[in-house]
Every structure is written in structure tokens, then in C-alpha cells.
Scaffold this motif. Structure first.
Motif, PDB file in Angstrom:
ATOM      1  N   THR A   1       0.836  -1.202   0.000  1.00  0.00           N
ATOM      2  CA  THR A   1       0.000   0.000   0.000  1.00  0.00           C
ATOM      3  C   THR A   1       0.872   1.253   0.000  1.00  0.00           C
ATOM      4  OG1 THR A   1      -0.175   0.115   2.428  1.00  0.00           O
ATOM      5  CG2 THR A   1      -1.807  -1.231   1.243  1.00  0.00           C
ATOM      6  N   LEU A   2       0.217   2.398  -0.081  1.00  0.00           N
ATOM      7  CA  LEU A   2       0.919   3.675  -0.145  1.00  0.00           C
ATOM      8  C   LEU A   2       0.634   4.514   1.089  1.00  0.00           C
ATOM      9  CD1 LEU A   2       0.029   4.611  -3.832  1.00  0.00           C
ATOM     10  CD2 LEU A   2       2.214   3.690  -3.034  1.00  0.00           C
ATOM     11  N   VAL A   3       1.631   5.296   1.493  1.00  0.00           N
ATOM     12  CA  VAL A   3       1.476   6.235   2.598  1.00  0.00           C
ATOM     13  C   VAL A   3       1.926   7.612   2.133  1.00  0.00           C
ATOM     14  CG1 VAL A   3       2.272   6.904   4.907  1.00  0.00           C
ATOM     15  CG2 VAL A   3       1.767   4.502   4.410  1.00  0.00           C
ATOM     16  N   LEU A   4       1.098   8.605   2.388  1.00  0.00           N
ATOM     17  CA  LEU A   4       1.456  10.003   2.154  1.00  0.00           C
ATOM     18  C   LEU A   4       1.719  10.649   3.503  1.00  0.00           C
ATOM     19  CD1 LEU A   4      -1.260  10.937  -0.479  1.00  0.00           C
ATOM     20  CD2 LEU A   4       1.204  10.808  -0.895  1.00  0.00           C
ATOM     21  N   ALA A   5       2.816  11.354   3.612  1.00  0.00           N
ATOM     22  CA  ALA A   5       3.189  11.958   4.893  1.00  0.00           C
ATOM     23  C   ALA A   5       2.410  13.240   5.139  1.00  0.00           C
ATOM     24  CB  ALA A   5       4.685  12.254   4.920  1.00  0.00           C
ATOM     25  N   SER A   6       1.749  13.304   6.276  1.00  0.00           N
ATOM     26  CA  SER A   6       1.197  14.583   6.722  1.00  0.00           C
ATOM     27  C   SER A   6       2.339  15.445   7.247  1.00  0.00           C
ATOM     28  CB  SER A   6       0.151  14.363   7.812  1.00  0.00           C
ATOM     29  OG  SER A   6       0.698  13.613   8.892  1.00  0.00           O
ATOM     30  N   ARG A   7       3.353  14.771   7.779  1.00  0.00           N
ATOM     31  CA  ARG A   7       4.590  15.427   8.197  1.00  0.00           C
ATOM     32  C   ARG A   7       5.701  14.386   8.181  1.00  0.00           C
ATOM     33  NH1 ARG A   7       4.693  15.838  14.777  1.00  0.00           N
ATOM     34  NH2 ARG A   7       3.830  13.759  15.198  1.00  0.00           N
ATOM     35  N   SER A   8       6.914  14.834   7.972  1.00  0.00           N
ATOM     36  CA  SER A   8       8.093  13.971   7.981  1.00  0.00           C
ATOM     37  C   SER A   8       8.909  14.309   9.227  1.00  0.00           C
ATOM     38  CB  SER A   8       8.931  14.188   6.718  1.00  0.00           C
ATOM     39  OG  SER A   8       8.165  13.895   5.562  1.00  0.00           O
ATOM     40  N   VAL A   9       9.198  13.290  10.027  1.00  0.00           N
ATOM     41  CA  VAL A   9       9.781  13.506  11.347  1.00  0.00           C
ATOM     42  C   VAL A   9      11.116  12.780  11.472  1.00  0.00           C
ATOM     43  CG1 VAL A   9       9.478  13.146  13.822  1.00  0.00           C
ATOM     44  CG2 VAL A   9       7.512  13.784  12.419  1.00  0.00           C
ATOM     45  N   ALA A  10      12.141  13.499  11.931  1.00  0.00           N
ATOM     46  CA  ALA A  10      13.432  12.886  12.245  1.00  0.00           C
ATOM     47  C   ALA A  10      13.306  12.222  13.612  1.00  0.00           C
ATOM     48  CB  ALA A  10      14.538  13.930  12.242  1.00  0.00           C
TER      49      ALA A  10
ATOM     50  N   THR B   1      13.503  15.042  22.137  1.00  0.00           N
ATOM     51  CA  THR B   1      13.664  15.452  20.746  1.00  0.00           C
ATOM     52  C   THR B   1      14.478  16.734  20.649  1.00  0.00           C
ATOM     53  OG1 THR B   1      11.687  16.845  20.686  1.00  0.00           O
ATOM     54  CG2 THR B   1      11.386  14.477  20.266  1.00  0.00           C
ATOM     55  N   LEU B   2      14.868  17.064  19.431  1.00  0.00           N
ATOM     56  CA  LEU B   2      15.606  18.295  19.175  1.00  0.00           C
ATOM     57  C   LEU B   2      14.788  19.514  19.599  1.00  0.00           C
ATOM     58  CD1 LEU B   2      18.446  18.635  17.819  1.00  0.00           C
ATOM     59  CD2 LEU B   2      17.226  19.345  15.759  1.00  0.00           C
ATOM     60  N   ASP B   3      13.480  19.438  19.386  1.00  0.00           N
ATOM     61  CA  ASP B   3      12.601  20.538  19.806  1.00  0.00           C
ATOM     62  C   ASP B   3      12.672  20.749  21.308  1.00  0.00           C
ATOM     63  OD1 ASP B   3      11.506  18.915  17.492  1.00  0.00           O
ATOM     64  OD2 ASP B   3      10.289  20.710  17.260  1.00  0.00           O
ATOM     65  N   GLU B   4      12.598  19.632  22.041  1.00  0.00           N
ATOM     66  CA  GLU B   4      12.614  19.714  23.498  1.00  0.00           C
ATOM     67  C   GLU B   4      13.945  20.235  24.020  1.00  0.00           C
ATOM     68  OE1 GLU B   4       9.536  16.058  24.503  1.00  0.00           O
ATOM     69  OE2 GLU B   4      11.639  15.631  24.081  1.00  0.00           O
ATOM     70  N   LEU B   5      15.003  19.975  23.266  1.00  0.00           N
ATOM     71  CA  LEU B   5      16.329  20.462  23.655  1.00  0.00           C
ATOM     72  C   LEU B   5      16.539  21.921  23.267  1.00  0.00           C
ATOM     73  CD1 LEU B   5      18.392  17.337  22.529  1.00  0.00           C
ATOM     74  CD2 LEU B   5      17.894  17.996  24.878  1.00  0.00           C
ATOM     75  N   GLY B   6      15.651  22.449  22.442  1.00  0.00           N
ATOM     76  CA  GLY B   6      15.756  23.836  22.021  1.00  0.00           C
ATOM     77  C   GLY B   6      16.719  24.083  20.884  1.00  0.00           C
ATOM     78  N   PHE B   7      16.997  23.026  20.077  1.00  0.00           N
ATOM     79  CA  PHE B   7      17.996  23.154  19.024  1.00  0.00           C
ATOM     80  C   PHE B   7      17.413  23.144  17.608  1.00  0.00           C
ATOM     81  CE2 PHE B   7      20.978  20.936  22.199  1.00  0.00           C
ATOM     82  CZ  PHE B   7      21.373  22.142  22.726  1.00  0.00           C
ATOM     83  N   GLY B   8      16.114  23.078  17.480  1.00  0.00           N
ATOM     84  CA  GLY B   8      15.545  23.041  16.133  1.00  0.00           C
ATOM     85  C   GLY B   8      14.265  22.249  16.087  1.00  0.00           C
ATOM     86  N   GLN B   9      13.885  21.842  14.875  1.00  0.00           N
ATOM     87  CA  GLN B   9      12.639  21.126  14.654  1.00  0.00           C
ATOM     88  C   GLN B   9      12.902  19.729  14.116  1.00  0.00           C
ATOM     89  OE1 GLN B   9      10.826  23.970  11.928  1.00  0.00           O
ATOM     90  NE2 GLN B   9       9.346  24.516  13.513  1.00  0.00           N
ATOM     91  N   VAL B  10      12.166  18.760  14.624  1.00  0.00           N
ATOM     92  CA  VAL B  10      12.293  17.397  14.097  1.00  0.00           C
ATOM     93  C   VAL B  10      11.170  17.064  13.131  1.00  0.00           C
ATOM     94  CG1 VAL B  10      13.538  16.519  16.094  1.00  0.00           C
ATOM     95  CG2 VAL B  10      11.039  16.369  16.042  1.00  0.00           C
ATOM     96  N   ALA B  11      10.195  17.944  12.962  1.00  0.00           N
ATOM     97  CA  ALA B  11       9.063  17.672  12.081  1.00  0.00           C
ATOM     98  C   ALA B  11       8.960  18.723  10.989  1.00  0.00           C
ATOM     99  CB  ALA B  11       7.760  17.627  12.877  1.00  0.00           C
ATOM    100  N   ARG B  12       8.739  18.260   9.756  1.00  0.00           N
ATOM    101  CA  ARG B  12       8.504  19.154   8.636  1.00  0.00           C
ATOM    102  C   ARG B  12       7.173  18.757   8.012  1.00  0.00           C
ATOM    103  NH1 ARG B  12      11.833  23.596   8.818  1.00  0.00           N
ATOM    104  NH2 ARG B  12      13.912  22.925   9.492  1.00  0.00           N
ATOM    105  N   PRO B  13       6.174  19.642   8.062  1.00  0.00           N
ATOM    106  CA  PRO B  13       4.868  19.298   7.499  1.00  0.00           C
ATOM    107  C   PRO B  13       4.901  19.282   5.985  1.00  0.00           C
ATOM    108  CG  PRO B  13       4.886  21.569   8.233  1.00  0.00           C
ATOM    109  CD  PRO B  13       6.200  20.980   8.675  1.00  0.00           C
TER     110      PRO B  13
END
Length: 213
Positions: free
Chosen positions: A79-88, A101-113
Motif C-alpha cells: 500500500t501507499l502512505v502520504l506523509a502529513s509530516r516527515s519527522v526525524a 527530541t531536538l525541539d525539546e532540547l531547544g535546538f531546532g525542529q524534528v518535524a517538517r509538514p
């Protein structure tokens, strides 16, 4: 005037061949393998975007496409999956209180919508695709323990791959719309190569390519 091309970044040549096989003749799409893993994907995609812009033929958007693992009960093999967001999903730090996560550490974003309009067009063209979070990992999940940790941290995860977040960062820095598409080759969890169906996933990628133009 020639229409701007859509860049489809894949990890390896086999995925590129699968996508190209399904594209309509003359579709304004360029398919390029950019390497395995988020670092190679980010660097390879960024290089293609810079070269295109320098040549006066900037792309109109970027899609990270390829095969990947599907989370149990969310995305079946083939099957196929489309990302609502891509997460490191593994970008962060361990701590006595668990993974941060990087967000919690204050160093950036781990999710890109995903870009809303690009995702909307893909959902319309691929109505059978599952839409959910797609995790990017440098190490493919191979145990029940890791599966459990990921599903606890990301209960909306539908698939995992190794390149999406890297491609997303390159597209974001270039100011271009981004989306991610995964064709499922195996279940996420304990590693069992006998359960992998790479040919089925590549066939699904070919069938989906008609929507990628």
C-alpha cells in the motif's frame, strides 16, 4: 514556455526506475537518486536544487519517494502512505527521563509538514493512500522494543523511511513545496527479511507515479 519541473528524490536507482516507469510521457518531472539516509538525502537534494536554480530552471516542488516500512494496523505491504509530516524520529538525546527530541532540547525542529496544496493534490490522485506521520530514521527498526518506543512517541506514525526528513529540510531551505510518498515493502518491527516484499512495493511505486506529475 516550458513548465517548471517537479523533483522526485529517491534513495537508490531501483526506486528511480520504478517511478520513471509509471510517469506519463513528457511529464514535467525529474527523478533522481540522492543516496540512502537523511544526510545523503539532504545533501543530494540541496545540490540538485542549487544547480537547477543557477541554471534558471528552478523546480516547482520536491517529493521524497521510495519504499519503506509500514506500522502494523496502519499500512499494509504493497500500500501507499502520504506523509502529513516527515519527522526525524531519532534526532535528539537520551536522558534519565527518556528520549528528548531536538525541539525539546531547544535546538531546532524534528518535524517538517507536507505542503498542504501538494498533499491535497496527491490525496486526490491517490485516494487509497494512508495519510499519517512518516518517520525518518538512520537505523531501520528491527525489534519489538524499538517499535514500541516509536509508537508511544508517535502514535500517528504510519510508515518509516530513511530520507524524507533530509529531503524536506533541503526543500524548506529552498522555499519549495514538499511532500513524501512511501510504498510499503515490510512491516515495522522485528527484522524478518523473509517478510519483505520489495518487488510489490516497487510495483506500487510505479502505479503511483501517474499522480506525481
Amino acid at each position: 514556455m516550458t513548465a517548471a519541473e517537479l523533483l522526485i528524490a529517491v534513495a537508490v536507482p531501483a526506486e528511480a526506475e520504478a517511478v520513471r516507469a509509471g510517469l506519463a510521457p513528457g511529464a514535467p518531472v525529474r527523478v533522481e537518486p540522492v543516496g540512502v539516509g537523511p544526510a545523503a538525502a539532504a545533501a543530494g537534494t540541496a545540490r540538485l536544487l542549487v544547480l537547477a536554480e543557477a541554471a534558471g530552471r528552478a523546480y516547482r516542488g520536491v517529493i521524497s519517494a521510495g519504499i519503506g516500512g509500514g506500522f502494523p494496523d496502519r499500512a499494509a505491504i504493497g500500500t501507499l502512505v502520504l506523509a502529513s509530516r516527515s519527522v526525524a524520529a531519532d534526532l535528539g538525546a537520551e536522558s534519565p527521563d527518556g528520549f528528548r527530541t531536538l525541539d525539546e532540547l531547544g535546538f531546532g525542529q524534528v518535524a517538517r509538514p507536507a505542503d498542504p496544496e501538494l498533499l491535497r493534490r496527491l490525496r486526490t490522485a491517490l485516494p487509497g493512500a494512508t495519510v499519517g506521520t512518516v518517520l525518518t530514521l538512520s537505523t531501520v527498526t528491527g525489534s519489538a522494543a524499538t517499535l514500541g518506543a516509536l509508537t508511544t512517541r508517535y502514535p500517528d506514525a504510519a510508515a518509516e523511511g530513511m530520507e524524507g526528513y533530509g529531503v524536506a529540510v533541503a526543500a524548506h531551505q529552498a522555499g519549495l513545496p514538499f511532500a513524501e510518498l512511501r510504498a510499503i515493502s515490510n512491516p515495522v518491527g522485528p527484522r524478518d527479511r523473509d517478510a519483505w516484499r520489495i518487488a510489490d512495493a516497487l510495483a506500487a511505486l510505479t502505479a503511483a507515479a501517474t499522480a506525481l506529475s
